[in-house]
Write a protein that holds these residues in place. Structure first.
Motif, PDB file in Angstrom:
ATOM      1  N   ALA A  10       1.461  -1.491  -0.287  1.00  0.00           N
ATOM      2  CA  ALA A  10       0.303  -0.291  -0.331  1.00  0.00           C
ATOM      3  C   ALA A  10       1.152   1.422   0.060  1.00  0.00           C
ATOM      4  O   ALA A  10       1.064   1.832  -0.826  1.00  0.00           O
ATOM      5  CB  ALA A  10      -0.770  -0.182   1.405  1.00  0.00           C
ATOM      6  N   TYR A  11       1.950   1.367   0.700  1.00  0.00           N
ATOM      7  CA  TYR A  11       3.062   2.440   0.849  1.00  0.00           C
ATOM      8  C   TYR A  11       3.225   2.713  -0.765  1.00  0.00           C
ATOM      9  O   TYR A  11       3.753   3.705  -1.213  1.00  0.00           O
ATOM     10  CB  TYR A  11       3.910   1.918   1.798  1.00  0.00           C
ATOM     11  N   GLU A  12       3.933   1.628  -1.329  1.00  0.00           N
ATOM     12  CA  GLU A  12       4.284   1.562  -2.825  1.00  0.00           C
ATOM     13  C   GLU A  12       3.839   2.308  -3.622  1.00  0.00           C
ATOM     14  O   GLU A  12       3.909   3.082  -4.483  1.00  0.00           O
ATOM     15  CB  GLU A  12       5.251   0.252  -2.660  1.00  0.00           C
ATOM     16  N   GLU A  13       2.430   1.670  -3.185  1.00  0.00           N
ATOM     17  CA  GLU A  13       1.685   2.199  -4.403  1.00  0.00           C
ATOM     18  C   GLU A  13       1.122   3.646  -3.491  1.00  0.00           C
ATOM     19  O   GLU A  13       0.663   4.315  -5.138  1.00  0.00           O
ATOM     20  CB  GLU A  13      -0.248   1.864  -3.995  1.00  0.00           C
ATOM     21  N   LEU A  14       1.001   3.905  -2.661  1.00  0.00           N
ATOM     22  CA  LEU A  14       0.841   5.511  -2.598  1.00  0.00           C
ATOM     23  C   LEU A  14       1.593   6.342  -3.004  1.00  0.00           C
ATOM     24  O   LEU A  14       1.276   7.745  -3.651  1.00  0.00           O
ATOM     25  CB  LEU A  14       0.900   5.578  -0.853  1.00  0.00           C
ATOM     26  N   GLU A  15       3.175   5.602  -2.974  1.00  0.00           N
ATOM     27  CA  GLU A  15       3.944   6.896  -3.105  1.00  0.00           C
ATOM     28  C   GLU A  15       3.997   7.023  -4.933  1.00  0.00           C
ATOM     29  O   GLU A  15       4.031   8.441  -4.935  1.00  0.00           O
ATOM     30  CB  GLU A  15       5.676   5.712  -2.861  1.00  0.00           C
ATOM     31  N   GLN A  16       3.644   6.057  -5.448  1.00  0.00           N
ATOM     32  CA  GLN A  16       2.797   6.178  -6.786  1.00  0.00           C
ATOM     33  C   GLN A  16       2.521   7.388  -6.871  1.00  0.00           C
ATOM     34  O   GLN A  16       2.337   7.792  -8.033  1.00  0.00           O
ATOM     35  CB  GLN A  16       2.754   4.536  -7.565  1.00  0.00           C
ATOM     36  N   LYS A  17       1.317   6.820  -6.669  1.00  0.00           N
ATOM     37  CA  LYS A  17      -0.042   7.708  -6.573  1.00  0.00           C
ATOM     38  C   LYS A  17       0.499   8.848  -6.322  1.00  0.00           C
ATOM     39  O   LYS A  17       0.625  10.146  -6.657  1.00  0.00           O
ATOM     40  CB  LYS A  17      -0.866   7.419  -5.655  1.00  0.00           C
ATOM     41  N   ILE A  18       1.361   9.820  -5.440  1.00  0.00           N
ATOM     42  CA  ILE A  18       2.077  11.152  -5.231  1.00  0.00           C
ATOM     43  C   ILE A  18       2.557  11.846  -6.316  1.00  0.00           C
ATOM     44  O   ILE A  18       2.448  12.480  -6.567  1.00  0.00           O
ATOM     45  CB  ILE A  18       2.781  11.217  -3.801  1.00  0.00           C
ATOM     46  N   MET A  43      -6.401  16.858  -3.456  1.00  0.00           N
ATOM     47  CA  MET A  43      -4.786  16.548  -3.277  1.00  0.00           C
ATOM     48  C   MET A  43      -5.227  16.766  -1.871  1.00  0.00           C
ATOM     49  O   MET A  43      -4.121  15.742  -1.090  1.00  0.00           O
ATOM     50  CB  MET A  43      -4.210  17.451  -4.260  1.00  0.00           C
ATOM     51  N   ASN A  44      -5.289  17.816  -1.203  1.00  0.00           N
ATOM     52  CA  ASN A  44      -5.418  17.572   0.336  1.00  0.00           C
ATOM     53  C   ASN A  44      -6.217  16.721   1.135  1.00  0.00           C
ATOM     54  O   ASN A  44      -5.879  16.269   2.092  1.00  0.00           O
ATOM     55  CB  ASN A  44      -5.704  19.557   0.272  1.00  0.00           C
ATOM     56  N   THR A  45      -7.074  16.298   0.474  1.00  0.00           N
ATOM     57  CA  THR A  45      -7.646  15.040   0.742  1.00  0.00           C
ATOM     58  C   THR A  45      -8.119  14.373   1.248  1.00  0.00           C
ATOM     59  O   THR A  45      -7.073  13.308   2.119  1.00  0.00           O
ATOM     60  CB  THR A  45      -9.604  14.583   0.240  1.00  0.00           C
ATOM     61  N   LEU A  46      -7.134  13.665   0.422  1.00  0.00           N
ATOM     62  CA  LEU A  46      -5.804  12.499  -0.062  1.00  0.00           C
ATOM     63  C   LEU A  46      -5.173  12.389   0.947  1.00  0.00           C
ATOM     64  O   LEU A  46      -4.460  11.299   0.898  1.00  0.00           O
ATOM     65  CB  LEU A  46      -5.369  12.382  -1.961  1.00  0.00           C
ATOM     66  N   LEU A  47      -4.435  13.414   0.553  1.00  0.00           N
ATOM     67  CA  LEU A  47      -3.406  13.060   1.619  1.00  0.00           C
ATOM     68  C   LEU A  47      -3.171  13.400   3.152  1.00  0.00           C
ATOM     69  O   LEU A  47      -2.860  12.347   4.297  1.00  0.00           O
ATOM     70  CB  LEU A  47      -1.961  14.557   1.225  1.00  0.00           C
ATOM     71  N   ASP A  48      -4.288  13.472   3.598  1.00  0.00           N
ATOM     72  CA  ASP A  48      -4.806  13.960   4.976  1.00  0.00           C
ATOM     73  C   ASP A  48      -5.237  12.312   5.670  1.00  0.00           C
ATOM     74  O   ASP A  48      -5.540  12.040   6.940  1.00  0.00           O
ATOM     75  CB  ASP A  48      -5.182  15.020   5.494  1.00  0.00           C
ATOM     76  N   ASN A  49      -5.816  12.024   4.744  1.00  0.00           N
ATOM     77  CA  ASN A  49      -6.730  10.590   5.062  1.00  0.00           C
ATOM     78  C   ASN A  49      -5.442   9.512   4.654  1.00  0.00           C
ATOM     79  O   ASN A  49      -5.634   8.216   5.315  1.00  0.00           O
ATOM     80  CB  ASN A  49      -7.856   9.811   4.237  1.00  0.00           C
ATOM     81  N   LEU A  50      -3.878   9.589   4.238  1.00  0.00           N
ATOM     82  CA  LEU A  50      -3.333   8.857   4.355  1.00  0.00           C
ATOM     83  C   LEU A  50      -2.735   8.703   5.575  1.00  0.00           C
ATOM     84  O   LEU A  50      -2.218   9.456   6.444  1.00  0.00           O
ATOM     85  CB  LEU A  50      -1.791   9.268   3.749  1.00  0.00           C
ATOM     86  N   GLN A  51      -1.802   7.116   5.786  1.00  0.00           N
ATOM     87  CA  GLN A  51      -1.778   6.936   7.190  1.00  0.00           C
ATOM     88  C   GLN A  51      -0.306   6.771   6.897  1.00  0.00           C
ATOM     89  O   GLN A  51       0.433   5.953   7.986  1.00  0.00           O
ATOM     90  CB  GLN A  51      -1.739   5.030   7.904  1.00  0.00           C
ATOM     91  N   VAL A  52       0.444   7.707   5.497  1.00  0.00           N
ATOM     92  CA  VAL A  52       1.687   7.527   5.564  1.00  0.00           C
ATOM     93  C   VAL A  52       2.073   9.411   5.588  1.00  0.00           C
ATOM     94  O   VAL A  52       1.339  10.109   5.491  1.00  0.00           O
ATOM     95  CB  VAL A  52       1.876   7.338   4.290  1.00  0.00           C
ATOM     96  N   GLY A  53       3.201   9.776   6.763  1.00  0.00           N
ATOM     97  CA  GLY A  53       3.479  11.110   6.590  1.00  0.00           C
ATOM     98  C   GLY A  53       3.580  11.615   5.087  1.00  0.00           C
ATOM     99  O   GLY A  53       4.944  11.470   4.894  1.00  0.00           O
ATOM    100  N   VAL A  54       3.279  12.581   4.357  1.00  0.00           N
ATOM    101  CA  VAL A  54       4.045  13.269   3.240  1.00  0.00           C
ATOM    102  C   VAL A  54       4.977  14.466   4.315  1.00  0.00           C
ATOM    103  O   VAL A  54       4.218  15.607   4.831  1.00  0.00           O
ATOM    104  CB  VAL A  54       2.896  12.964   2.517  1.00  0.00           C
ATOM    105  N   PHE A  55       5.712  15.191   3.527  1.00  0.00           N
ATOM    106  CA  PHE A  55       6.532  15.987   3.832  1.00  0.00           C
ATOM    107  C   PHE A  55       7.562  16.372   3.367  1.00  0.00           C
ATOM    108  O   PHE A  55       7.988  15.963   2.021  1.00  0.00           O
ATOM    109  CB  PHE A  55       7.289  16.199   5.144  1.00  0.00           C
ATOM    110  N   MET A  56       7.359  17.962   2.195  1.00  0.00           N
ATOM    111  CA  MET A  56       8.037  17.989   1.375  1.00  0.00           C
ATOM    112  C   MET A  56       8.221  19.564   1.287  1.00  0.00           C
ATOM    113  O   MET A  56       7.477  20.629   1.963  1.00  0.00           O
ATOM    114  CB  MET A  56       6.814  18.253  -0.607  1.00  0.00           C
ATOM    115  N   VAL A  57       9.555  19.873   0.180  1.00  0.00           N
ATOM    116  CA  VAL A  57      10.334  20.917   0.474  1.00  0.00           C
ATOM    117  C   VAL A  57      10.743  21.604  -0.342  1.00  0.00           C
ATOM    118  O   VAL A  57      10.450  20.880  -1.435  1.00  0.00           O
ATOM    119  CB  VAL A  57      11.064  21.143   1.804  1.00  0.00           C
ATOM    120  N   GLU A  58      10.767  23.168  -0.913  1.00  0.00           N
ATOM    121  CA  GLU A  58      10.969  22.863  -2.501  1.00  0.00           C
ATOM    122  C   GLU A  58      12.686  23.530  -2.500  1.00  0.00           C
ATOM    123  O   GLU A  58      13.120  23.088  -1.571  1.00  0.00           O
ATOM    124  CB  GLU A  58      10.183  25.020  -2.612  1.00  0.00           C
ATOM    125  N   ALA A  59      12.787  22.864  -3.504  1.00  0.00           N
ATOM    126  CA  ALA A  59      14.204  23.850  -4.316  1.00  0.00           C
ATOM    127  C   ALA A  59      14.393  24.992  -5.161  1.00  0.00           C
ATOM    128  O   ALA A  59      13.462  25.014  -5.427  1.00  0.00           O
ATOM    129  CB  ALA A  59      14.417  22.586  -5.135  1.00  0.00           C
TER     130      ALA A  59
END
Length: 814
Positions: A10-18, A43-59
């Motif tokens: 599920a995690y790998e699938e999530l990563e792919q969807k991200i 996208m916000n709704t999807l991310l907030d319902n994940l049991q996987v923590g997601v964090f992004m910084v800009e370059a």
């Protein structure tokens, strides 16, 4: 652990969807020339319902652009503030697993993502704002636009704290199980379809085989026979089917052929699917079984010993009084096993603990003490017992009282007989002490009365008075004889006697003298002979029958006399222990009179004891009977119950059948003219004896001193044809005097005469050399016959009676 592992896909699938969402977002950004801050609600709704923590910084700045709900829960809500590329490692502190070492900035996945690298860490520890450490699995990757330019860095992380703990616990459990499997003192193995798939070292050692010899082999090799193998399979698997587990005792065979006793327990690895196999444990109980066998044999031997003891043995709880054990002898004695009953109820007929209970005497500070001995008469059986008791700890730890009781009823009876014998001996010693002097006095009374008959007128009043004096003297003489007889101090003239003849004569005499209200019954079933004195047998019957008649004279009843022959062995409990086994004449004299009180029974054979009124008896009757019977080696027993009557039972030893009819002699006085030396320290005896002998025709020389008599005899040994001497005299007794005289003249006949001397008997007198041995007082007839027999050389005194009472009122006249 399985649930955690299931989440990886599920995690790998999530990563792919991200990534897909990122690309979609980039496209929209380029197309619509918008910034990241305008993400779509989807996208916000999807991310907030994940049991996987997601964090992004800009370059390239490293400033936070996005953090979903799970990321803020795991890392804290402050992750969106105060960070850039230069201080990412300081703001988001991460530790290497199990240490306090920080991950360097350049190794952090989010930093590597800014550099275009993909990076994965399996076990990164982070600290929550409250100080709690979490273990995360972290994936970092760069975020690129359509021109493949890095526009940010994205990390996703999963909390694997619980999974890691479960894996650690599982590993620890596996190591523990592996350690137990290896170190267990019991054999452990696994089978599948009865094929051995695993075995520990203990199991291998138990049967003497290596793992290679048993792994993947059929379990049949463990058993000595097909029967054992099949029995275990049948019984154990039925148990598992019913209870989920199975335990059975069986036998295994060591490689060297030795048979082992095994306790086998089995449980399926999966109760719902036996095909996965069964785990079993095997405990070697060979030594335990051998110990049990020895213990069982020891127990059986112990019971055999207890059951062979002719004593009652029981064990009772000291608190509840419950009987816990009884031996075979006690069961037989009471007719049933008393185990489980309360001791005071079944043994003593009591409703509460006995007042004489010994349990307090068996304890010392509430601990078992020593042995306590005591005697008691059982109220139910009437038997006496010597009891040995002590407190012990029973097999279950409770305090119990063990009692061993030996039947001493016979011993008590023997003790009573010994006491009676001692009383008789005491009276006998007393009687013997006075017999000598009393017989000397009677000698003078009888002698002078006999001499008087030649001096007085026949038919005169004086003659009648003298006759009464003479009769009184003879009665007194007989009384002394009876006293000595019951005390066994008098020699007896014993000969074979048919007792049935005397019994018949006594019954004829009784019938003519007792009231007609008394019925006499008899059963004479013996014509056997006993070695006895007929007069004494007659006395036994007369004394006992007279007593019975006395008990019946008021109300009448039945007097019964029975004679029969019996053979007695030591197993006969009726007869006293003092008797020798053999053939006996049993005499029973019973009456239906008023009986004898229980407290009086032990006293009836004592001298001078009587229940009759003053003047009705001397109290010597039963004591004389007792002395006669015991003197013949027999026994006399009595049973009586007030109001029911009394029974005397006498046992006399039998001899071979050869009868000798007694004839009474009435021969006249025998005379002579020989010279006699008469020696006695009592002058009246010398005077009367001298006058009687002179009237019989003899020449008599009298001496009252034994020393002077010896001196006279030594000076004139041929002047005498016969010497008559008393036994007990001052300075020189009669036996010593006789021996000195025989040194001077060996052929001189000597007659020894005594009132009483326990050291002298016919046999002893014959050994010394006496020609006759007589007891005082002597009548004229006795003296005339004895002197004549000695002078006529009829000197076998061991066959002669000491006194021949062949006299009537007128035969003694000279």
């Amino acid at each position: 652990m399985g649930d955690v592992m299931d989440k990886k896909p599920a995690y790998e699938e999530l990563e792919q969807k991200i990534r897909e969402l990122q690309r979609d977002a980039n496209s929209r950004i380029n197309a619509e020339e918008t910034d990241f801050e305008y993400h779509t609600p989807l996208m916000n709704t999807l991310l907030d319902n994940l049991q996987v923590g997601v964090f992004m910084v800009e370059a390239p700045t490293g400033k936070p652009l996005l953090a979903n709900k799970r990321a803020t829960e795991l890392l804290g809500r402050g992750i969106m503030n105060g960070a850039d590329k230069s201080n990412l490692a300081d703001v988001y502190k991460a530790y290497k697993y199990g240490t306090d070492d920080f991950y360097p900035k350049e190794e952090m996945p989010i930093v590597k993502g800014l550099s275009g690298e993909y990076h994965h860490i399996d076990d990164m520890e982070v600290v929550q704002p409250d100080g709690t450490r979490l273990l995360l699995e972290v994936h970092g990757s760069p975020v690129k636009d359509n021109q493949d330019q890095i526009i940010g860095s994205l990390v996703s992380f999963i909390d694997i704290t619980e999974r890691k703990r479960s894996e650690s616990a599982l590993k620890q459990n596996e190591e523990t199980i592996r350690s137990i499997f290896k170190a267990a003192p019991t054999g452990i193995g696994m089978v599948k379809d009865r094929i051995i798939t695993e075995a520990n070292d203990k199991l291998c050692k138990m049967i003497g085989r290596s793992r290679e010899e048993i792994i993947h082999k059929n379990a049949r090799l463990l058993y000595p026979s097909d029967e054992d193998y099949e029995y275990v399979g049948r019984v154990k698997y039925n148990q598992i089917k019913e209870h989920g587990t199975g335990t059975v005792e069986t036998r295994w065979q060591h490689k060297d052929g030795a048979i082992l006793d095994i306790l086998l327990s089995s449980t399926p690895k999966n109760v719902d699917d036996w095909s996965e196999g069964v785990t079993f444990t095997a405990l070697d109980i060979t030594k335990r079984k051998q110990t049990e066998k020895k213990l069982r044999a020891s127990h059986e031997m112990f019971l055999t010993v207890l059951d062979s003891i002719e004593s009652t043995i029981y064990v009772a709880d000291m608190r509840t009084y419950e009987i816990l054990f009884t031996n075979k002898h006690m069961i037989e004695s009471y007719g049933k096993d008393l185990t489980g009953h309360v001791c005071y109820e079944v043994l003593c007929n009591e409703s509460k603990p006995c007042t004489h209970c010994t349990k307090d005497k068996l304890l010392d500070s509430n601990r078992p003490g020593g042995v306590y001995e005591w005697q008691d008469k059982n109220p139910k059986t009437g038997k006496w017992h010597m009891k040995y008791e002590r407190a012990i700890e029973w097999v279950d730890g409770r305090l119990v009282r063990i009692q061993i009781a030996t039947d001493i009823t016979k011993l008590k009876r023997l003790e009573s007989q010994l006491l009676q014998s001692q009383k008789m001996e005491a009276i006998g010693n007393l009687a013997g002490g006075i017999a000598h002097d009393f017989n000397n006095i009677l000698s003078a009374i009888i002698g002078y009365s006999e001499l008087s008959f030649n001096e007085i007128k026949k038919g005169s009043s004086l003659e009648k008075y003298m006759l009464e004096i003479h009769k009184a003297g003879l009665r007194a003489r007989d009384l002394v004889k009876r006293i000595l007889m019951f005390a066994r101090k008098a020699d007896q003239d014993l000969k074979p006697v048919m007792v049935s003849t005397i019994a018949t004569e006594v019954m004829k005499l009784l019938r003519s003298t007792i009231p007609v209200s008394i019925e006499i019954k008899s059963q004479i079933n013996s014509e056997s002979l006993v070695l006895s004195d007929p007069t004494q047998i007659h006395q036994i019957f007369m004394n006992l029958c007279t007593n019975a008649a006395h008990a019946l004279e008021e109300e009448g009843g039945v007097l019964e006399i029975n004679l029969s022959d019996i053979e007695w062995t030591e197993s006969d409990t009726e007869i006293t222990v003092g008797m020798e086994p053999g053939d006996y004449l049993k005499i029973t004299i019973a009456d239906t009179g008023k009986g004898i009180p229980e407290q009086t029974l032990p006293l009836i054979f004592e001298p001078y004891f009587t229940t009759k009124s003053m003047g009705e008896g001397t109290g010597l009757g039963l004591s004389v009977v007792h002395g006669i019977v015991k003197g013949y080696g027999g026994e006399i027993l009595v049973k009586s119950k007030p109001g029911k009557g009394t029974t005397f039972t006498i046992y006399l030893p039998l001899i071979e059948r050869h009868a000798e009819k007694k004839t009474l002699s009435t021969e006249n006085l025998q005379t002579g003219n020989e010279r006699i030396l008469l020696v006695d320290d009592e002058l009246p005896i010398c005077t009367t004896g001298s006058q009687i002998l002179k009237r019989l025709g003899y020449t008599v020389t009298v001496q009252t001193s034994s020393m002077e008599a010896l001196e006279l005899f030594r000076s004139k040994p041929d002047d005498f044809d016969l010497v008559i001497t008393d036994m007990t005299m001052p300075n020189l007794n009669g036996d010593k005097l006789a021996m000195e005289m025989m040194k001077t003249r060996p052929d001189i006949p000597i007659i020894l005469c005594t009132g009483y001397n326990k050291m002298m008997s016919n046999k002893r007198a014959s050994e010394i050399g006496f020609k006759a041995f007589t007891m005082k007082p002597l009548t004229t007839v006795d003296l005339s016959k004895t002197v004549r027999k000695v002078l006529d050389k009829e000197t076998d005194i061991s066959k002669h009676p000491q006194n021949a009472d062949f006299i009537n009122e007128r035969n003694f006249h000279v």
